[in-house]
Design a protein around this motif. Structure first.
Motif, PDB file in Angstrom:
ATOM      1  N   GLY A   8       0.782  -1.233   0.000  1.00 45.85           N
ATOM      2  CA  GLY A   8       0.000   0.000   0.000  1.00 45.85           C
ATOM      3  C   GLY A   8       0.810   1.277   0.000  1.00 45.85           C
ATOM      4  N   GLY A   9       2.121   1.159   0.099  1.00 44.44           N
ATOM      5  CA  GLY A   9       2.941   2.352   0.072  1.00 44.44           C
ATOM      6  C   GLY A   9       2.965   2.970  -1.313  1.00 44.44           C
ATOM      7  N   GLY A  10       3.535   4.170  -1.401  1.00 42.48           N
ATOM      8  CA  GLY A  10       3.625   4.842  -2.679  1.00 42.48           C
ATOM      9  C   GLY A  10       3.968   6.297  -2.518  1.00 42.48           C
ATOM     10  N   LEU A  11       3.796   7.032  -3.609  1.00 40.13           N
ATOM     11  CA  LEU A  11       4.080   8.466  -3.639  1.00 40.13           C
ATOM     12  C   LEU A  11       2.764   9.226  -3.588  1.00 40.13           C
ATOM     13  CD1 LEU A  11       5.999  10.893  -4.125  1.00 40.13           C
ATOM     14  CD2 LEU A  11       5.716  10.457  -6.585  1.00 40.13           C
ATOM     15  N   VAL A  12       2.681  10.193  -2.691  1.00 37.63           N
ATOM     16  CA  VAL A  12       1.462  10.975  -2.534  1.00 37.63           C
ATOM     17  C   VAL A  12       1.839  12.419  -2.225  1.00 37.63           C
ATOM     18  CG1 VAL A  12       1.266  10.453  -0.072  1.00 37.63           C
ATOM     19  CG2 VAL A  12      -0.798  11.032  -1.374  1.00 37.63           C
ATOM     20  N   GLN A  13       0.986  13.344  -2.626  1.00 33.06           N
ATOM     21  CA  GLN A  13       1.233  14.748  -2.306  1.00 33.06           C
ATOM     22  C   GLN A  13       0.845  15.052  -0.862  1.00 33.06           C
ATOM     23  OE1 GLN A  13      -0.850  17.073  -5.293  1.00 33.06           O
ATOM     24  NE2 GLN A  13       0.997  17.179  -6.556  1.00 33.06           N
ATOM     25  N   ALA A  14       1.466  16.068  -0.318  1.00 39.96           N
ATOM     26  CA  ALA A  14       1.118  16.506   1.030  1.00 39.96           C
ATOM     27  C   ALA A  14      -0.379  16.787   1.117  1.00 39.96           C
ATOM     28  CB  ALA A  14       1.915  17.747   1.403  1.00 39.96           C
ATOM     29  N   GLY A  15      -0.974  16.347   2.206  1.00 38.52           N
ATOM     30  CA  GLY A  15      -2.407  16.481   2.394  1.00 38.52           C
ATOM     31  C   GLY A  15      -3.204  15.287   1.914  1.00 38.52           C
ATOM     32  N   GLY A  16      -2.545  14.397   1.197  1.00 37.25           N
ATOM     33  CA  GLY A  16      -3.217  13.230   0.669  1.00 37.25           C
ATOM     34  C   GLY A  16      -3.308  12.098   1.677  1.00 37.25           C
ATOM     35  N   SER A  17      -3.809  10.956   1.189  1.00 37.19           N
ATOM     36  CA  SER A  17      -4.036   9.795   2.045  1.00 37.19           C
ATOM     37  C   SER A  17      -3.486   8.530   1.413  1.00 37.19           C
ATOM     38  CB  SER A  17      -5.534   9.601   2.289  1.00 37.19           C
ATOM     39  OG  SER A  17      -6.103  10.703   2.957  1.00 37.19           O
ATOM     40  N   LEU A  18      -3.134   7.590   2.258  1.00 35.30           N
ATOM     41  CA  LEU A  18      -2.751   6.243   1.852  1.00 35.30           C
ATOM     42  C   LEU A  18      -3.255   5.282   2.904  1.00 35.30           C
ATOM     43  CD1 LEU A  18       1.011   6.500   0.721  1.00 35.30           C
ATOM     44  CD2 LEU A  18      -0.948   5.949  -0.741  1.00 35.30           C
ATOM     45  N   ASN A  84      -4.038   9.838   6.838  1.00 38.84           N
ATOM     46  CA  ASN A  84      -4.653  11.013   6.236  1.00 38.84           C
ATOM     47  C   ASN A  84      -3.810  12.249   6.530  1.00 38.84           C
ATOM     48  OD1 ASN A  84      -6.850   9.392   5.443  1.00 38.84           O
ATOM     49  ND2 ASN A  84      -7.945   9.806   7.352  1.00 38.84           N
ATOM     50  N   SER A  85      -4.081  13.312   5.792  1.00 38.36           N
ATOM     51  CA  SER A  85      -3.368  14.578   5.988  1.00 38.36           C
ATOM     52  C   SER A  85      -1.859  14.362   6.043  1.00 38.36           C
ATOM     53  CB  SER A  85      -3.856  15.254   7.270  1.00 38.36           C
ATOM     54  OG  SER A  85      -5.245  15.484   7.240  1.00 38.36           O
ATOM     55  N   LEU A  86      -1.366  13.627   5.093  1.00 35.71           N
ATOM     56  CA  LEU A  86       0.049  13.274   5.101  1.00 35.71           C
ATOM     57  C   LEU A  86       0.934  14.502   4.926  1.00 35.71           C
ATOM     58  CD1 LEU A  86      -0.211   9.950   3.146  1.00 35.71           C
ATOM     59  CD2 LEU A  86       0.887  10.219   5.367  1.00 35.71           C
ATOM     60  N   LYS A  87       2.093  14.437   5.574  1.00 35.18           N
ATOM     61  CA  LYS A  87       3.069  15.519   5.551  1.00 35.18           C
ATOM     62  C   LYS A  87       4.391  14.987   4.997  1.00 35.18           C
ATOM     63  CE  LYS A  87       1.126  17.312   9.875  1.00 35.18           C
ATOM     64  NZ  LYS A  87       1.422  17.679  11.284  1.00 35.18           N
ATOM     65  N   PRO A  88       5.224  15.858   4.447  1.00 29.78           N
ATOM     66  CA  PRO A  88       6.535  15.385   3.961  1.00 29.78           C
ATOM     67  C   PRO A  88       7.339  14.654   5.041  1.00 29.78           C
ATOM     68  CG  PRO A  88       6.086  17.564   3.119  1.00 29.78           C
ATOM     69  CD  PRO A  88       4.984  17.251   4.085  1.00 29.78           C
ATOM     70  N   GLU A  89       7.183  15.047   6.284  1.00 24.94           N
ATOM     71  CA  GLU A  89       7.923  14.382   7.352  1.00 24.94           C
ATOM     72  C   GLU A  89       7.407  12.975   7.663  1.00 24.94           C
ATOM     73  OE1 GLU A  89       6.528  17.441   7.413  1.00 24.94           O
ATOM     74  OE2 GLU A  89       5.701  17.898   9.409  1.00 24.94           O
ATOM     75  N   ASP A  90       6.318  12.566   7.038  1.00 24.53           N
ATOM     76  CA  ASP A  90       5.849  11.188   7.165  1.00 24.53           C
ATOM     77  C   ASP A  90       6.580  10.256   6.197  1.00 24.53           C
ATOM     78  OD1 ASP A  90       2.550  12.514   7.529  1.00 24.53           O
ATOM     79  OD2 ASP A  90       3.824  11.711   9.127  1.00 24.53           O
ATOM     80  N   THR A  91       7.400  10.808   5.333  1.00 26.00           N
ATOM     81  CA  THR A  91       8.162  10.002   4.393  1.00 26.00           C
ATOM     82  C   THR A  91       9.082   9.052   5.129  1.00 26.00           C
ATOM     83  OG1 THR A  91       8.095  11.671   2.642  1.00 26.00           O
ATOM     84  CG2 THR A  91       9.904  10.074   2.567  1.00 26.00           C
ATOM     85  N   ALA A  92       8.950   7.760   4.840  1.00 25.42           N
ATOM     86  CA  ALA A  92       9.725   6.738   5.539  1.00 25.42           C
ATOM     87  C   ALA A  92       9.386   5.370   4.953  1.00 25.42           C
ATOM     88  CB  ALA A  92       9.412   6.743   7.032  1.00 25.42           C
ATOM     89  N   THR A 123       7.381  -1.114   3.554  1.00 25.42           N
ATOM     90  CA  THR A 123       6.841  -0.518   2.339  1.00 25.42           C
ATOM     91  C   THR A 123       7.153   0.973   2.366  1.00 25.42           C
ATOM     92  OG1 THR A 123       4.855  -0.289   0.949  1.00 25.42           O
ATOM     93  CG2 THR A 123       4.524  -0.131   3.325  1.00 25.42           C
ATOM     94  N   GLN A 124       7.590   1.504   1.230  1.00 24.98           N
ATOM     95  CA  GLN A 124       8.025   2.897   1.170  1.00 24.98           C
ATOM     96  C   GLN A 124       6.829   3.828   1.022  1.00 24.98           C
ATOM     97  OE1 GLN A 124      11.359   4.347   1.152  1.00 24.98           O
ATOM     98  NE2 GLN A 124      10.120   6.211   1.368  1.00 24.98           N
ATOM     99  N   VAL A 125       6.812   4.860   1.838  1.00 25.94           N
ATOM    100  CA  VAL A 125       5.840   5.943   1.719  1.00 25.94           C
ATOM    101  C   VAL A 125       6.611   7.235   1.477  1.00 25.94           C
ATOM    102  CG1 VAL A 125       4.115   7.328   2.923  1.00 25.94           C
ATOM    103  CG2 VAL A 125       4.104   4.832   3.156  1.00 25.94           C
ATOM    104  N   THR A 126       6.290   7.922   0.402  1.00 23.81           N
ATOM    105  CA  THR A 126       6.936   9.183   0.077  1.00 23.81           C
ATOM    106  C   THR A 126       5.879  10.255  -0.087  1.00 23.81           C
ATOM    107  OG1 THR A 126       8.726   8.019  -1.069  1.00 23.81           O
ATOM    108  CG2 THR A 126       8.483  10.382  -1.506  1.00 23.81           C
ATOM    109  N   VAL A 127       6.024  11.330   0.678  1.00 26.28           N
ATOM    110  CA  VAL A 127       5.074  12.430   0.635  1.00 26.28           C
ATOM    111  C   VAL A 127       5.787  13.643   0.067  1.00 26.28           C
ATOM    112  CG1 VAL A 127       3.442  13.830   1.928  1.00 26.28           C
ATOM    113  CG2 VAL A 127       3.935  11.480   2.667  1.00 26.28           C
TER     114      VAL A 127
END
Length: 129
Positions: A8-18, A84-92, A123-127
């Motif tokens: 379920g990981g992936g690339l998402v813009q800030a404010g988005g959800s995964l 939800n409300s993902l932030k760049p600092e959630d990248t990990a 799983t990689q999450v990139t915001v």
């Protein structure tokens, strides 16, 4: 022994959800307390959220409280992390983990990596900002 596979990981813009999933196989899933941890580049792995065997008790890191929700479906042997409300600092890289089958969580230990005996590959999450 239990095997864990995250997805379920992936690339998402800030404010988005995964929504992350952690599928378990092996012994009875409902025996285990479960947790999510994450590791950002150059940083130590840190606690994100935990859930007891039944789902009746959950804990969150302060940094994700109010934005992330941990849940589980014992019939499907799967744990989830709705982010939800993902932030760049959630990248990990996000890892799921299971305890040794005790199933309960305690205030002094749910956040410790040593509480968990089994780990997935992550799983990689990139915001993006």
């Amino acid at each position: 022994q239990v095997q864990l596979v995250e997805s379920g990981g992936g690339l998402v813009q800030a404010g988005g959800s995964l929504r992350l999933s952690c599928a378990a196989s092996g012994r009875t899933f409902s025996m285990y307390a479960m947790g999510w941890f994450r590791q950002a580049p150059g940083k130590e792995r840190e606690f994100v959220a935990a859930i007891n065997w039944s789902g009746s008790t959950t804990y969150y890191a302060d940094s994700v409280k109010g934005r992330f929700t941990i849940s589980r479906d014992n019939a499907k042997s799967t744990m989830y992390l709705q982010m939800n409300s993902l932030k760049p600092e959630d990248t990990a890289i996000y890892y799921c983990a299971a305890d040794n089958g005790h199933g309960a969580l305690y205030p002094g230990s749910y956040y410790r990596q040593g509480t968990y005996d089994y780990w997935g590959q992550g799983t990689q999450v990139t915001v993006s900002s």
